[in-house]
Design a protein around this motif. Structure first.
Motif, PDB file in Angstrom:
ATOM      1  N   GLU A   1       0.816  -1.208   0.000  1.00  0.00           N
ATOM      2  CA  GLU A   1       0.000   0.000   0.000  1.00  0.00           C
ATOM      3  C   GLU A   1       0.854   1.265   0.000  1.00  0.00           C
ATOM      4  O   GLU A   1       0.361   2.350  -0.312  1.00  0.00           O
ATOM      5  CB  GLU A   1      -0.934  -0.001   1.210  1.00  0.00           C
ATOM      6  CG  GLU A   1      -0.229   0.026   2.552  1.00  0.00           C
ATOM      7  CD  GLU A   1      -1.206  -0.043   3.714  1.00  0.00           C
ATOM      8  OE1 GLU A   1      -2.420  -0.182   3.455  1.00  0.00           O
ATOM      9  OE2 GLU A   1      -0.755   0.039   4.873  1.00  0.00           O
ATOM     10  N   MET A   2       2.128   1.136   0.335  1.00  0.00           N
ATOM     11  CA  MET A   2       3.035   2.288   0.347  1.00  0.00           C
ATOM     12  C   MET A   2       4.159   2.159  -0.677  1.00  0.00           C
ATOM     13  O   MET A   2       5.000   3.048  -0.781  1.00  0.00           O
ATOM     14  CB  MET A   2       3.642   2.453   1.744  1.00  0.00           C
ATOM     15  CG  MET A   2       2.638   2.738   2.840  1.00  0.00           C
ATOM     16  SD  MET A   2       3.409   2.777   4.484  1.00  0.00           S
ATOM     17  CE  MET A   2       4.561   4.138   4.288  1.00  0.00           C
ATOM     18  N   ASN A   3       4.183   1.036  -1.428  1.00  0.00           N
ATOM     19  CA  ASN A   3       5.285   0.769  -2.353  1.00  0.00           C
ATOM     20  C   ASN A   3       6.629   0.928  -1.640  1.00  0.00           C
ATOM     21  O   ASN A   3       7.501   1.697  -2.045  1.00  0.00           O
ATOM     22  CB  ASN A   3       5.221   1.701  -3.563  1.00  0.00           C
ATOM     23  CG  ASN A   3       3.987   1.475  -4.399  1.00  0.00           C
ATOM     24  OD1 ASN A   3       3.616   0.332  -4.666  1.00  0.00           O
ATOM     25  ND2 ASN A   3       3.330   2.550  -4.800  1.00  0.00           N
ATOM     26  N   TYR A   4       6.792   0.141  -0.586  1.00  0.00           N
ATOM     27  CA  TYR A   4       7.887   0.386   0.349  1.00  0.00           C
ATOM     28  C   TYR A   4       8.464  -0.932   0.850  1.00  0.00           C
ATOM     29  O   TYR A   4       7.747  -1.774   1.386  1.00  0.00           O
ATOM     30  CB  TYR A   4       7.339   1.195   1.527  1.00  0.00           C
ATOM     31  CG  TYR A   4       8.337   1.622   2.566  1.00  0.00           C
ATOM     32  CD1 TYR A   4       9.231   2.654   2.318  1.00  0.00           C
ATOM     33  CD2 TYR A   4       8.355   1.018   3.823  1.00  0.00           C
ATOM     34  CE1 TYR A   4      10.129   3.071   3.294  1.00  0.00           C
ATOM     35  CE2 TYR A   4       9.245   1.427   4.804  1.00  0.00           C
ATOM     36  CZ  TYR A   4      10.129   2.457   4.530  1.00  0.00           C
ATOM     37  OH  TYR A   4      11.008   2.866   5.494  1.00  0.00           O
ATOM     38  N   TYR A   5       9.766  -1.114   0.655  1.00  0.00           N
ATOM     39  CA  TYR A   5      10.473  -2.256   1.228  1.00  0.00           C
ATOM     40  C   TYR A   5      11.132  -1.835   2.529  1.00  0.00           C
ATOM     41  O   TYR A   5      11.684  -0.734   2.625  1.00  0.00           O
ATOM     42  CB  TYR A   5      11.540  -2.767   0.265  1.00  0.00           C
ATOM     43  CG  TYR A   5      10.962  -3.558  -0.867  1.00  0.00           C
ATOM     44  CD1 TYR A   5      10.797  -4.931  -0.766  1.00  0.00           C
ATOM     45  CD2 TYR A   5      10.563  -2.925  -2.033  1.00  0.00           C
ATOM     46  CE1 TYR A   5      10.251  -5.659  -1.798  1.00  0.00           C
ATOM     47  CE2 TYR A   5      10.013  -3.637  -3.073  1.00  0.00           C
ATOM     48  CZ  TYR A   5       9.857  -5.011  -2.953  1.00  0.00           C
ATOM     49  OH  TYR A   5       9.308  -5.722  -3.981  1.00  0.00           O
ATOM     50  N   TYR A   6      11.100  -2.719   3.526  1.00  0.00           N
ATOM     51  CA  TYR A   6      11.716  -2.343   4.789  1.00  0.00           C
ATOM     52  C   TYR A   6      12.294  -3.555   5.515  1.00  0.00           C
ATOM     53  O   TYR A   6      11.911  -4.702   5.281  1.00  0.00           O
ATOM     54  CB  TYR A   6      10.725  -1.602   5.689  1.00  0.00           C
ATOM     55  CG  TYR A   6       9.652  -2.452   6.329  1.00  0.00           C
ATOM     56  CD1 TYR A   6       9.864  -3.074   7.565  1.00  0.00           C
ATOM     57  CD2 TYR A   6       8.414  -2.621   5.711  1.00  0.00           C
ATOM     58  CE1 TYR A   6       8.877  -3.846   8.164  1.00  0.00           C
ATOM     59  CE2 TYR A   6       7.422  -3.385   6.305  1.00  0.00           C
ATOM     60  CZ  TYR A   6       7.658  -3.996   7.530  1.00  0.00           C
ATOM     61  OH  TYR A   6       6.680  -4.762   8.112  1.00  0.00           O
ATOM     62  N   VAL A   7      13.227  -3.260   6.408  1.00  0.00           N
ATOM     63  CA  VAL A   7      13.821  -4.241   7.312  1.00  0.00           C
ATOM     64  C   VAL A   7      13.500  -3.806   8.735  1.00  0.00           C
ATOM     65  O   VAL A   7      13.701  -2.645   9.091  1.00  0.00           O
ATOM     66  CB  VAL A   7      15.352  -4.323   7.135  1.00  0.00           C
ATOM     67  CG1 VAL A   7      15.949  -5.340   8.108  1.00  0.00           C
ATOM     68  CG2 VAL A   7      15.717  -4.672   5.707  1.00  0.00           C
TER      69      VAL A   7
END
Length: 510
Positions: A415-421
């Motif tokens: 929904e945010m076009n976001y990759y995260y660790v």
């Protein structure tokens, strides 16, 4: 930040720190670090006579930064390293900070022969001034040469046309375009360029960065032409290590696209770009004198915000897994692409594989028995062909979990076009408030697939994404072994088209 349509490739190296080695079956590492004490930033990487020589900052006598000298290690494949004696030691003239090493294969310096070329090291001496000189710069540039491939060194003096004392972090490489050696040095807020026909006598070119608004101090830098994928062309790239700015004030490596000629480097693309968007990759340098047309970079896998505090015993610090670099051109911009060096695939062993598994909620894809030996590779392919459908999850990813419930998450928030660790749920996070913040980068995944590639080792996580256009590196500490690898979704379901677990059969760090 501009969003790109892409597939993601991830490398995740590690969950288990050296402080928990007794709980780790296998216990191999696929990143170089000294057998004991402090391993700091890489200081030189060079190829000669079938061997790669890595020089790096080290403290030979303690696990914290100090007494900085140059260590030396040798490898035939960029992965398996043999540690050598200290190359250049701290002494009464000061500590020995970052720089570079060249092979003078055409004997431009006259210090060797064409059959037996010398190594030349350029390094930063650090010694605070005393008394009336206390306000002058504590930095100076030193030079030494070696006739035995880096085992022993003899100091030599350089000559400078400009006479300025404000120089540090020298980086030298051969420049075919002007048929001379080119050096970059930092003044703290700018990068100066010099050239020399003999690697000893240096004349000024230009200075870069004086009109720019920057955060932090500019430290070691590297200039190189990079291949543009899909063409025979190259573009000049200037890499600058900045001591703050990439993620919550952490050090990082910026890169600038431009042209280079007899007057120096000139930026042609002003977009702010970073080699790595994580907290724990700094001090990147390129390999000199490679036998092929690759560009290979290594960095320091640590962060100055907490480098002396990490929960490790016996040793601290390591070098990132070597990366091959290229450029892509799209949307009127050049973007760096990075991926692990191809030598890694030569260590692949047994493969376990599952296909076409529907993921809704949390599902274990590999259990403790499957991950009983380190290191190993995980390859995942998610079906993204219906990413805009109502049932497509707002988030999906994997969690590497320990027996007590500790975990590290690698995820895509659709929904945010976001990759995260997210490493905030690991067991060893109390050593620094600067450690626990979430790391991420915004990019768009478009159909048909979202592909991840993970290399699991101990103590760190390197993640390459967006057709290799984005990377994030983060240290990940826990004192427990991995209990399971789980795949999950939030508010929807997704087809895991493929999940492979590939063992690394050979010990990869001597």
């Amino acid at each position: 930040m501009k969003q790109f349509a892409f597939l993601i490739i991830g490398i995740i190296t590690g969950l288990l720190s050296s402080c928990g080695e007794g709980n780790v079956p296998g216990g191999e590492e696929i990143h170089f670090s000294q057998e004991q004490n402090w391993t700091g930033e890489p200081a030189g990487l060079v190829y000669h006579n079938g061997k790669y020589h890595l020089f790096y900052q080290c403290n030979p006598s303690d696990v914290v930064s100090g007494n900085i000298s140059w260590g030396h290690a040798v490898s035939t494949d960029l992965i398996r390293w043999e540690e050598c004696p200290v190359a250049i030691a701290a002494d009464e003239n000061g500590q020995v900070y970052s720089g570079s090493v060249i092979v003078d294969k055409d004997n431009t310096s006259g210090l060797g022969t064409a059959d037996h070329p010398v190594f030349i090291a350029y390094y930063t001496r650090y010694k605070p001034k005393q008394g009336t000189d206390s306000n002058s710069s504590p930095y100076s540039v030193g030079t030494a040469y070696s006739r035995d491939e880096g085992m022993t060194w003899t100091d030599i003096a350089m000559e400078w046309e400009d006479g300025s004392d404000n120089k540090r972090y020298p980086n030298v490489c051969w420049n075919k375009q002007i048929d001379a050696w080119v050096m970059t040095v930092s003044t703290g807020r700018t990068i100066r360029f010099y050239f020399s026909p003999d690697a000893i006598h240096w004349k000024s070119l230009n200075e870069f960065g004086g009109e720019m608004e920057i955060t932090g101090s500019w430290e070691n830098s590297t200039l190189s032409p990079l291949k543009i994928e899909g063409s025979n062309d190259t573009k000049w790239v200037l890499f600058i290590n900045v001591n703050e700015g990439v993620s919550d004030g952490a050090p990082g490596t910026r890169y600038f696209i431009g042209d280079f000629n007899n007057s120096g480097f000139h930026m042609t693309q002003s977009k702010e770009l970073w080699v790595d968007y994580g907290k724990d990759n700094y001090g990147g340098i390129l390999c000199n004198n490679l036998p092929d047309d690759r560009t290979v970079m290594v960095g320091w896998m640590n962060c100055w915000l907490y480098a002396n505090l990490t929960p490790q015993t016996g040793k601290r610090g390591s070098i990132t897994f070597p990366r091959e670099l290229t450029l892509t051109y799209e949307g009127n911009n050049y973007t760096l692409c990075s991926k692990p060096v191809r030598e890694l695939t030569g260590l692949y062993g047994k493969t376990r594989k599952i296909e076409n598994t529907e993921i809704a909620g949390i599902q274990t894809i590999f259990n403790k028995k499957s991950v009983s030996r380190y290191p190993f590779v995980i390859h995942l392919v998610f079906d993204a062909s219906d990413r805009y459908a109502m049932w497509h999850p707002r988030e999906y990813g994997i969690r590497l979990r320990t027996a007590s419930g500790g975990e590290i998450t690698f995820a895509y928030r659709a929904e945010m076009n976001y990759y995260y660790v997210d490493r905030s749920r690991l067991s060893d996070i109390s050593f620094s408030e600067d450690y626990t913040s979430q790391l991420g980068a915004a990019y768009r995944v478009n159909p048909p697939a979202d592909e991840w590639y993970l290399l699991v080792d101990r103590g760190s996580a390197e993640w390459f994404a967006g057709d290799n256009k984005v990377a994030m590196t983060s240290l990940c500490f826990t004192d427990e072994a991995i209990e399971s690898i789980d795949c999950y979704t939030e508010s929807g379901h997704i087809n895991l088209k493929e999940a492979s677990l590939i063992s690394i059969e050979k010990k990869t760090n001597k």
